[in-house]
Design a protein around this motif. Structure first.
Motif, PDB file in Angstrom:
ATOM      1  N   SER A 167     -10.958  46.504  89.192  1.00 52.55           N
ATOM      2  CA  SER A 167     -11.689  45.328  89.658  1.00 52.55           C
ATOM      3  C   SER A 167     -12.817  45.782  90.583  1.00 52.55           C
ATOM      4  O   SER A 167     -12.622  46.606  91.462  1.00 52.55           O
ATOM      5  N   LEU A 168     -14.011  45.230  90.356  1.00 55.79           N
ATOM      6  CA  LEU A 168     -15.177  45.575  91.160  1.00 55.79           C
ATOM      7  C   LEU A 168     -15.709  44.318  91.816  1.00 55.79           C
ATOM      8  O   LEU A 168     -15.753  43.250  91.200  1.00 55.79           O
ATOM      9  N   ARG A 169     -16.156  44.436  93.074  1.00 59.40           N
ATOM     10  CA  ARG A 169     -16.739  43.319  93.800  1.00 59.40           C
ATOM     11  C   ARG A 169     -18.120  43.719  94.306  1.00 59.40           C
ATOM     12  O   ARG A 169     -18.287  44.713  94.997  1.00 59.40           O
ATOM     13  N   ILE A 170     -19.101  42.918  93.959  1.00 60.37           N
ATOM     14  CA  ILE A 170     -20.514  43.221  94.191  1.00 60.37           C
ATOM     15  C   ILE A 170     -20.929  42.993  95.638  1.00 60.37           C
ATOM     16  O   ILE A 170     -20.549  41.994  96.252  1.00 60.37           O
ATOM     17  N   ILE A 171     -21.718  43.927  96.159  1.00 59.02           N
ATOM     18  CA  ILE A 171     -22.506  43.719  97.366  1.00 59.02           C
ATOM     19  C   ILE A 171     -23.959  43.877  96.948  1.00 59.02           C
ATOM     20  O   ILE A 171     -24.338  44.908  96.387  1.00 59.02           O
ATOM     21  N   ALA A 172     -24.787  42.867  97.187  1.00 60.33           N
ATOM     22  CA  ALA A 172     -26.162  42.897  96.686  1.00 60.33           C
ATOM     23  C   ALA A 172     -27.099  42.156  97.623  1.00 60.33           C
ATOM     24  O   ALA A 172     -26.689  41.271  98.383  1.00 60.33           O
ATOM     25  N   CYS A 215     -30.924  39.253  87.618  1.00 56.14           N
ATOM     26  CA  CYS A 215     -29.748  38.787  86.871  1.00 56.14           C
ATOM     27  C   CYS A 215     -29.165  39.893  86.003  1.00 56.14           C
ATOM     28  O   CYS A 215     -27.949  39.975  85.820  1.00 56.14           O
ATOM     29  N   ARG A 216     -30.018  40.736  85.457  1.00 56.25           N
ATOM     30  CA  ARG A 216     -29.526  41.857  84.649  1.00 56.25           C
ATOM     31  C   ARG A 216     -28.624  42.760  85.480  1.00 56.25           C
ATOM     32  O   ARG A 216     -27.570  43.201  85.017  1.00 56.25           O
ATOM     33  N   TYR A 217     -29.042  43.041  86.699  1.00 55.38           N
ATOM     34  CA  TYR A 217     -28.246  43.939  87.526  1.00 55.38           C
ATOM     35  C   TYR A 217     -26.968  43.274  88.032  1.00 55.38           C
ATOM     36  O   TYR A 217     -25.921  43.917  88.087  1.00 55.38           O
ATOM     37  N   LEU A 218     -27.033  41.995  88.376  1.00 57.05           N
ATOM     38  CA  LEU A 218     -25.827  41.314  88.841  1.00 57.05           C
ATOM     39  C   LEU A 218     -24.915  40.886  87.701  1.00 57.05           C
ATOM     40  O   LEU A 218     -23.758  40.548  87.926  1.00 57.05           O
ATOM     41  N   GLY A 219     -25.449  40.887  86.479  1.00 57.17           N
ATOM     42  CA  GLY A 219     -24.619  40.569  85.332  1.00 57.17           C
ATOM     43  C   GLY A 219     -24.489  39.092  85.026  1.00 57.17           C
ATOM     44  O   GLY A 219     -23.668  38.700  84.192  1.00 57.17           O
ATOM     45  N   TRP A 220     -25.326  38.256  85.671  1.00 51.39           N
ATOM     46  CA  TRP A 220     -25.251  36.813  85.426  1.00 51.39           C
ATOM     47  C   TRP A 220     -26.205  36.433  84.305  1.00 51.39           C
ATOM     48  O   TRP A 220     -27.394  36.732  84.359  1.00 51.39           O
ATOM     49  N   SER A 221     -25.696  35.760  83.302  1.00 51.27           N
ATOM     50  CA  SER A 221     -26.485  35.444  82.112  1.00 51.27           C
ATOM     51  C   SER A 221     -27.384  34.233  82.294  1.00 51.27           C
ATOM     52  O   SER A 221     -28.303  34.014  81.507  1.00 51.27           O
ATOM     53  N   LEU A 246     -22.707  29.442  88.185  1.00 51.35           N
ATOM     54  CA  LEU A 246     -23.004  30.495  89.152  1.00 51.35           C
ATOM     55  C   LEU A 246     -21.938  30.592  90.240  1.00 51.35           C
ATOM     56  O   LEU A 246     -21.534  31.694  90.629  1.00 51.35           O
ATOM     57  N   ALA A 247     -21.473  29.461  90.739  1.00 52.00           N
ATOM     58  CA  ALA A 247     -20.454  29.490  91.791  1.00 52.00           C
ATOM     59  C   ALA A 247     -19.175  30.164  91.295  1.00 52.00           C
ATOM     60  O   ALA A 247     -18.566  30.971  92.011  1.00 52.00           O
ATOM     61  N   GLN A 248     -18.773  29.851  90.077  1.00 54.77           N
ATOM     62  CA  GLN A 248     -17.575  30.467  89.517  1.00 54.77           C
ATOM     63  C   GLN A 248     -17.781  31.954  89.283  1.00 54.77           C
ATOM     64  O   GLN A 248     -16.889  32.772  89.532  1.00 54.77           O
ATOM     65  N   TYR A 249     -18.976  32.309  88.797  1.00 50.98           N
ATOM     66  CA  TYR A 249     -19.264  33.725  88.549  1.00 50.98           C
ATOM     67  C   TYR A 249     -19.215  34.523  89.846  1.00 50.98           C
ATOM     68  O   TYR A 249     -18.625  35.606  89.902  1.00 50.98           O
ATOM     69  N   PHE A 250     -19.807  33.981  90.887  1.00 51.23           N
ATOM     70  CA  PHE A 250     -19.806  34.684  92.172  1.00 51.23           C
ATOM     71  C   PHE A 250     -18.405  34.753  92.761  1.00 51.23           C
ATOM     72  O   PHE A 250     -18.017  35.775  93.334  1.00 51.23           O
ATOM     73  N   ALA A 251     -17.643  33.687  92.638  1.00 52.12           N
ATOM     74  CA  ALA A 251     -16.280  33.697  93.169  1.00 52.12           C
ATOM     75  C   ALA A 251     -15.432  34.789  92.516  1.00 52.12           C
ATOM     76  O   ALA A 251     -14.578  35.398  93.154  1.00 52.12           O
ATOM     77  N   ALA A 252     -15.709  35.045  91.241  1.00 47.76           N
ATOM     78  CA  ALA A 252     -14.917  36.034  90.510  1.00 47.76           C
ATOM     79  C   ALA A 252     -15.398  37.463  90.723  1.00 47.76           C
ATOM     80  O   ALA A 252     -14.597  38.399  90.637  1.00 47.76           O
ATOM     81  N   GLU A 285     -32.825  30.972  94.481  1.00 47.22           N
ATOM     82  CA  GLU A 285     -32.792  29.692  95.185  1.00 47.22           C
ATOM     83  C   GLU A 285     -31.374  29.295  95.557  1.00 47.22           C
ATOM     84  O   GLU A 285     -31.123  28.778  96.650  1.00 47.22           O
ATOM     85  N   GLN A 286     -30.421  29.558  94.681  1.00 49.74           N
ATOM     86  CA  GLN A 286     -29.021  29.239  94.977  1.00 49.74           C
ATOM     87  C   GLN A 286     -28.507  30.072  96.145  1.00 49.74           C
ATOM     88  O   GLN A 286     -27.889  29.554  97.072  1.00 49.74           O
ATOM     89  N   VAL A 287     -28.767  31.368  96.098  1.00 51.97           N
ATOM     90  CA  VAL A 287     -28.277  32.256  97.159  1.00 51.97           C
ATOM     91  C   VAL A 287     -28.990  31.961  98.472  1.00 51.97           C
ATOM     92  O   VAL A 287     -28.370  31.902  99.536  1.00 51.97           O
ATOM     93  N   SER A 288     -30.298  31.739  98.405  1.00 53.50           N
ATOM     94  CA  SER A 288     -31.071  31.474  99.617  1.00 53.50           C
ATOM     95  C   SER A 288     -30.656  30.158 100.252  1.00 53.50           C
ATOM     96  O   SER A 288     -30.556  30.052 101.481  1.00 53.50           O
ATOM     97  N   THR A 289     -30.396  29.165  99.446  1.00 53.00           N
ATOM     98  CA  THR A 289     -29.995  27.859  99.968  1.00 53.00           C
ATOM     99  C   THR A 289     -28.657  27.931 100.690  1.00 53.00           C
ATOM    100  O   THR A 289     -28.454  27.294 101.727  1.00 53.00           O
ATOM    101  N   CYS A 290     -27.758  28.763 100.151  1.00 53.34           N
ATOM    102  CA  CYS A 290     -26.430  28.896 100.753  1.00 53.34           C
ATOM    103  C   CYS A 290     -26.440  29.831 101.962  1.00 53.34           C
ATOM    104  O   CYS A 290     -25.445  29.927 102.664  1.00 53.34           O
ATOM    105  N   GLY A 291     -27.555  30.544 102.174  1.00 52.94           N
ATOM    106  CA  GLY A 291     -27.580  31.533 103.252  1.00 52.94           C
ATOM    107  C   GLY A 291     -26.990  32.831 102.774  1.00 52.94           C
ATOM    108  O   GLY A 291     -27.576  33.892 102.864  1.00 52.94           O
ATOM    109  N   GLU A 292     -25.801  32.789 102.275  1.00 51.66           N
ATOM    110  CA  GLU A 292     -25.173  33.900 101.571  1.00 51.66           C
ATOM    111  C   GLU A 292     -24.229  33.274 100.565  1.00 51.66           C
ATOM    112  O   GLU A 292     -23.709  32.193 100.773  1.00 51.66           O
ATOM    113  N   PHE A 293     -24.011  33.971  99.479  1.00 50.41           N
ATOM    114  CA  PHE A 293     -23.239  33.399  98.390  1.00 50.41           C
ATOM    115  C   PHE A 293     -22.227  34.445  97.972  1.00 50.41           C
ATOM    116  O   PHE A 293     -22.594  35.508  97.505  1.00 50.41           O
TER     117      PHE A 293
END
Length: 287
Positions: free
Chosen positions: A112-117, A179-185, A190-196, A257-265
Protein backbone atom coordinates in the motif's frame (compact mmCIF):
# COMPACT_ATOMS: atom_id res chain seq x y z
CA UNK A 1 -1.82 13.63 15.06
CA UNK A 2 -5.03 11.71 14.59
CA UNK A 3 -5.58 8.11 15.56
CA UNK A 4 -5.24 5.42 12.94
CA UNK A 5 -8.40 4.12 11.34
CA UNK A 6 -8.50 0.35 11.99
CA UNK A 7 -9.28 -0.22 8.30
CA UNK A 8 -6.08 1.55 7.15
CA UNK A 9 -3.38 -0.82 5.79
CA UNK A 10 -0.66 -1.18 8.38
CA UNK A 11 2.12 -1.83 5.88
CA UNK A 12 1.66 1.41 3.90
CA UNK A 13 4.68 3.29 2.58
CA UNK A 14 4.79 6.96 1.71
CA UNK A 15 5.30 7.90 -1.95
CA UNK A 16 6.67 11.32 -2.85
CA UNK A 17 4.94 12.36 -6.09
CA UNK A 18 6.91 15.22 -7.63
CA UNK A 19 4.89 17.13 -10.22
CA UNK A 20 7.37 19.00 -12.46
CA UNK A 21 7.78 22.74 -11.77
CA UNK A 22 5.56 22.59 -8.69
CA UNK A 23 8.15 22.99 -5.98
CA UNK A 24 9.13 19.36 -6.47
CA UNK A 25 12.83 19.80 -5.72
CA UNK A 26 12.01 21.63 -2.50
CA UNK A 27 9.53 18.89 -1.59
CA UNK A 28 12.17 16.22 -2.14
CA UNK A 29 14.75 18.08 -0.05
CA UNK A 30 12.30 18.71 2.77
CA UNK A 31 11.16 15.09 2.91
CA UNK A 32 14.75 13.86 2.84
CA UNK A 33 15.40 15.77 6.05
CA UNK A 34 12.12 14.80 7.68
CA UNK A 35 12.65 11.10 6.88
CA UNK A 36 16.38 11.09 7.72
CA UNK A 37 15.80 8.46 10.40
CA UNK A 38 13.61 6.33 8.19
CA UNK A 39 14.54 4.37 5.14
CA UNK A 40 14.25 6.16 1.81
CA UNK A 41 13.95 3.96 -1.28
CA UNK A 42 14.98 5.49 -4.57
CA UNK A 43 13.03 5.19 -7.83
CA UNK A 44 13.93 6.98 -11.09
CA UNK A 45 11.54 8.79 -13.43
CA UNK A 46 8.69 6.49 -14.41
CA UNK A 47 6.80 8.37 -17.16
CA UNK A 48 8.44 8.37 -20.58
CA UNK A 49 6.24 10.93 -22.29
CA UNK A 50 8.89 11.99 -24.82
CA UNK A 51 9.33 8.37 -25.83
CA UNK A 52 5.82 8.46 -27.27
CA UNK A 53 7.02 11.12 -29.70
CA UNK A 54 10.44 9.83 -30.71
CA UNK A 55 12.43 6.59 -30.55
CA UNK A 56 15.54 8.63 -29.86
CA UNK A 57 13.84 10.13 -26.82
CA UNK A 58 12.94 6.64 -25.65
CA UNK A 59 16.63 5.75 -25.76
CA UNK A 60 17.46 8.90 -23.76
CA UNK A 61 14.91 7.93 -21.12
CA UNK A 62 16.26 4.40 -20.71
CA UNK A 63 19.86 5.60 -20.71
CA UNK A 64 19.11 7.91 -17.79
CA UNK A 65 17.10 5.23 -16.01
CA UNK A 66 19.88 2.66 -16.34
CA UNK A 67 22.44 5.11 -14.99
CA UNK A 68 20.34 6.01 -11.97
CA UNK A 69 19.33 2.44 -11.20
CA UNK A 70 22.93 1.27 -11.34
CA UNK A 71 24.03 4.12 -9.08
CA UNK A 72 21.47 3.21 -6.41
CA UNK A 73 20.96 -0.55 -6.81
CA UNK A 74 23.89 -1.84 -8.90
CA UNK A 75 21.28 -3.12 -11.35
CA UNK A 76 19.90 -1.97 -14.69
CA UNK A 77 16.51 -3.61 -14.11
CA UNK A 78 13.88 -1.49 -12.38
CA UNK A 79 12.07 -4.66 -11.35
CA UNK A 80 14.88 -5.30 -8.88
CA UNK A 81 14.19 -1.93 -7.28
CA UNK A 82 10.48 -2.73 -7.03
CA UNK A 83 11.19 -6.10 -5.45
CA UNK A 84 13.60 -4.61 -2.95
CA UNK A 85 11.02 -2.07 -1.83
CA UNK A 86 8.43 -4.84 -1.44
CA UNK A 87 10.83 -7.01 0.52
CA UNK A 88 12.56 -4.50 2.76
CA UNK A 89 10.17 -1.56 3.12
CA UNK A 90 8.57 -1.04 6.52
CA UNK A 91 5.43 0.94 7.32
CA UNK A 92 6.23 4.63 7.28
CA UNK A 93 9.28 4.37 5.02
CA UNK A 94 9.48 6.66 2.00
CA UNK A 95 9.73 5.98 -1.73
CA UNK A 96 11.22 8.98 -3.50
CA UNK A 97 13.68 10.00 -6.17
CA UNK A 98 12.81 11.10 -9.68
CA UNK A 99 9.40 12.10 -11.00
CA UNK A 100 7.43 8.99 -10.02
CA UNK A 101 3.83 8.50 -11.05
CA UNK A 102 1.45 6.75 -8.68
CA UNK A 103 -0.04 4.32 -11.23
CA UNK A 104 3.34 2.87 -12.19
CA UNK A 105 4.40 2.57 -8.57
CA UNK A 106 1.23 0.80 -7.42
CA UNK A 107 1.23 -1.50 -10.46
CA UNK A 108 4.71 -2.76 -9.61
CA UNK A 109 5.01 -2.57 -5.82
CA UNK A 110 2.77 -5.01 -3.96
CA UNK A 111 2.46 -2.71 -0.97
CA UNK A 112 0.00 0.00 0.00
CA UNK A 113 1.32 3.43 -0.98
CA UNK A 114 0.15 6.83 0.29
CA UNK A 115 0.93 9.95 -1.72
CA UNK A 116 2.59 13.12 -0.49
CA UNK A 117 2.39 15.77 -3.21
CA UNK A 118 2.54 19.48 -3.87
CA UNK A 119 0.60 21.16 -6.70
CA UNK A 120 0.89 24.52 -8.42
CA UNK A 121 -1.68 26.53 -10.33
CA UNK A 122 -1.67 25.16 -13.92
CA UNK A 123 -1.24 28.60 -15.49
CA UNK A 124 1.75 29.44 -13.32
CA UNK A 125 3.22 25.96 -13.65
CA UNK A 126 2.99 26.02 -17.44
CA UNK A 127 4.64 29.42 -17.79
CA UNK A 128 7.35 28.50 -15.27
CA UNK A 129 8.04 25.25 -17.10
CA UNK A 130 8.34 27.04 -20.44
CA UNK A 131 10.80 29.60 -19.04
CA UNK A 132 12.82 26.85 -17.32
CA UNK A 133 13.00 24.67 -20.43
CA UNK A 134 13.86 27.58 -22.70
CA UNK A 135 16.68 28.80 -20.46
CA UNK A 136 18.08 25.30 -20.19
CA UNK A 137 18.01 24.75 -23.93
CA UNK A 138 19.56 28.09 -24.86
CA UNK A 139 22.35 27.65 -22.32
CA UNK A 140 23.44 24.38 -23.90
CA UNK A 141 26.27 24.47 -26.42
CA UNK A 142 24.77 24.10 -29.88
CA UNK A 143 26.25 20.65 -30.42
CA UNK A 144 24.67 19.42 -27.18
CA UNK A 145 21.17 20.57 -28.09
CA UNK A 146 20.70 17.48 -30.23
CA UNK A 147 20.45 15.46 -27.00
CA UNK A 148 17.83 17.69 -25.38
CA UNK A 149 14.33 16.53 -24.49
CA UNK A 150 11.36 17.15 -26.79
CA UNK A 151 9.96 19.92 -24.63
CA UNK A 152 13.37 21.55 -24.16
CA UNK A 153 13.64 21.75 -27.94
CA UNK A 154 10.12 23.07 -28.36
CA UNK A 155 10.56 25.75 -25.69
CA UNK A 156 13.99 26.72 -27.01
CA UNK A 157 12.85 27.08 -30.60
CA UNK A 158 9.35 28.52 -30.22
CA UNK A 159 7.78 31.59 -28.67
CA UNK A 160 5.29 30.85 -25.90
CA UNK A 161 2.25 30.88 -28.20
CA UNK A 162 3.82 28.38 -30.60
CA UNK A 163 4.97 26.26 -27.66
CA UNK A 164 1.37 26.09 -26.45
CA UNK A 165 0.29 25.12 -29.97
CA UNK A 166 2.76 22.25 -29.82
CA UNK A 167 1.45 21.12 -26.42
CA UNK A 168 -2.13 21.36 -27.66
CA UNK A 169 -1.33 19.24 -30.70
CA UNK A 170 0.26 16.66 -28.39
CA UNK A 171 -2.10 17.06 -25.44
CA UNK A 172 -2.86 13.33 -25.41
CA UNK A 173 0.78 12.91 -24.31
CA UNK A 174 1.62 16.08 -22.39
CA UNK A 175 -1.79 17.17 -21.11
CA UNK A 176 -3.01 16.99 -17.50
CA UNK A 177 0.49 16.39 -16.22
CA UNK A 178 -0.38 16.74 -12.51
CA UNK A 179 -3.19 14.21 -12.83
CA UNK A 180 -0.87 11.82 -14.66
CA UNK A 181 1.55 11.83 -11.76
CA UNK A 182 -1.11 11.55 -9.05
CA UNK A 183 -2.93 8.87 -11.01
CA UNK A 184 -6.34 10.58 -11.06
CA UNK A 185 -8.20 10.06 -14.32
CA UNK A 186 -10.67 12.89 -13.86
CA UNK A 187 -13.56 10.42 -13.98
CA UNK A 188 -13.27 9.04 -10.44
CA UNK A 189 -14.78 10.83 -7.47
CA UNK A 190 -11.86 12.96 -6.30
CA UNK A 191 -12.69 12.83 -2.59
CA UNK A 192 -12.91 9.04 -2.67
CA UNK A 193 -9.72 8.76 -4.70
CA UNK A 194 -7.80 10.93 -2.26
CA UNK A 195 -9.21 9.12 0.76
CA UNK A 196 -7.93 5.84 -0.65
CA UNK A 197 -4.53 6.95 -1.95
CA UNK A 198 -3.36 10.31 -0.59
CA UNK A 199 -1.74 11.06 2.75
CA UNK A 200 -1.23 14.77 2.16
CA UNK A 201 -1.54 17.08 -0.84
CA UNK A 202 -1.42 20.87 -0.87
CA UNK A 203 -0.60 23.77 -3.16
CA UNK A 204 2.65 25.68 -3.52
CA UNK A 205 0.82 29.00 -3.29
CA UNK A 206 -0.02 28.07 0.32
CA UNK A 207 3.29 26.45 1.16
CA UNK A 208 3.36 27.56 4.81
CA UNK A 209 0.04 25.85 5.39
CA UNK A 210 1.32 22.75 3.59
CA UNK A 211 4.38 22.63 5.87
CA UNK A 212 2.38 23.09 9.06
CA UNK A 213 -0.26 20.50 8.23
CA UNK A 214 2.22 17.89 7.03
CA UNK A 215 4.39 18.37 10.12
CA UNK A 216 1.35 17.85 12.35
CA UNK A 217 0.31 14.69 10.52
CA UNK A 218 3.79 13.18 10.52
CA UNK A 219 4.46 14.15 14.11
CA UNK A 220 7.86 15.59 13.22
CA UNK A 221 9.14 18.81 11.64
CA UNK A 222 8.86 19.39 7.92
CA UNK A 223 9.79 22.47 5.94
CA UNK A 224 10.50 23.39 2.34
CA UNK A 225 14.20 24.25 2.50
CA UNK A 226 14.37 26.37 -0.64
CA UNK A 227 12.87 29.81 -0.72
CA UNK A 228 10.32 28.56 -3.20
CA UNK A 229 7.43 30.79 -2.19
CA UNK A 230 5.37 32.02 -5.09
CA UNK A 231 3.07 34.97 -5.48
CA UNK A 232 -0.61 34.26 -5.85
CA UNK A 233 -0.64 36.63 -8.82
CA UNK A 234 -0.91 34.69 -12.06
CA UNK A 235 1.41 35.32 -15.02
CA UNK A 236 0.16 37.79 -17.61
CA UNK A 237 -1.51 35.68 -20.27
CA UNK A 238 -3.71 36.52 -23.21
CA UNK A 239 -7.22 35.17 -23.46
CA UNK A 240 -6.07 32.84 -26.25
CA UNK A 241 -3.17 31.49 -24.17
CA UNK A 242 -5.41 30.83 -21.19
CA UNK A 243 -7.95 29.04 -23.39
CA UNK A 244 -5.23 26.79 -24.80
CA UNK A 245 -3.93 25.97 -21.33
CA UNK A 246 -7.43 25.14 -20.11
CA UNK A 247 -7.78 22.76 -23.06
CA UNK A 248 -4.37 21.17 -22.43
CA UNK A 249 -4.82 20.75 -18.66
CA UNK A 250 -8.60 20.53 -18.03
CA UNK A 251 -8.41 18.01 -15.19
CA UNK A 252 -5.34 19.67 -13.69
CA UNK A 253 -7.40 22.83 -13.25
CA UNK A 254 -10.14 20.81 -11.56
CA UNK A 255 -7.64 19.03 -9.32
CA UNK A 256 -5.91 22.25 -8.31
CA UNK A 257 -9.13 24.09 -7.53
CA UNK A 258 -10.39 21.24 -5.34
CA UNK A 259 -7.14 20.97 -3.38
CA UNK A 260 -6.71 24.74 -3.12
CA UNK A 261 -10.26 25.25 -1.92
CA UNK A 262 -9.82 22.66 0.82
CA UNK A 263 -6.47 24.13 1.88
CA UNK A 264 -5.13 20.60 1.87
CA UNK A 265 -6.79 17.48 0.60
CA UNK A 266 -5.85 14.18 2.12
CA UNK A 267 -6.87 10.98 3.80
CA UNK A 268 -7.46 11.71 7.49
CA UNK A 269 -7.14 8.04 8.36
CA UNK A 270 -3.42 7.73 7.78
CA UNK A 271 -2.77 8.88 11.33
CA UNK A 272 0.19 7.14 12.77
CA UNK A 273 1.50 5.17 9.82
CA UNK A 274 4.83 6.97 10.00
CA UNK A 275 5.37 5.71 13.54
CA UNK A 276 3.53 2.42 13.34
CA UNK A 277 6.61 0.26 12.85
CA UNK A 278 9.86 0.40 14.77
CA UNK A 279 13.07 -0.79 13.19
CA UNK A 280 16.16 -2.12 14.87
CA UNK A 281 18.35 0.15 12.80
CA UNK A 282 17.77 3.31 10.80
CA UNK A 283 19.11 3.91 7.35
CA UNK A 284 19.30 6.75 4.91
CA UNK A 285 18.78 6.44 1.19
CA UNK A 286 19.26 3.01 -0.30
CA UNK A 287 22.56 2.89 -2.14
Amino acid sequence: MTNRDPSEPRDALFLCVRVPKSGSESLRSGLARTFAERRIFYLPDTLDLDGQVSRLQRLRFHRSRFQNLFRHYRSFDIRNAFRRIEREGMAGDLVMGGHIDFRTATANIARSLRIIALLRHPLTRARSEYDYLRRGYLRKPRLNRFDASVLHKAAGRYAFDSYLDYLFAHRAIYGDVACRYLGWSGREDLAQYFAANVFHCGVLERSREFETDLSEKLGRPFSLPHENRVDVERPALTRSQRAKLEAIYPHDFQLYEQVSTCGEFSSPSMGEVSSGAQRSETEGEVG
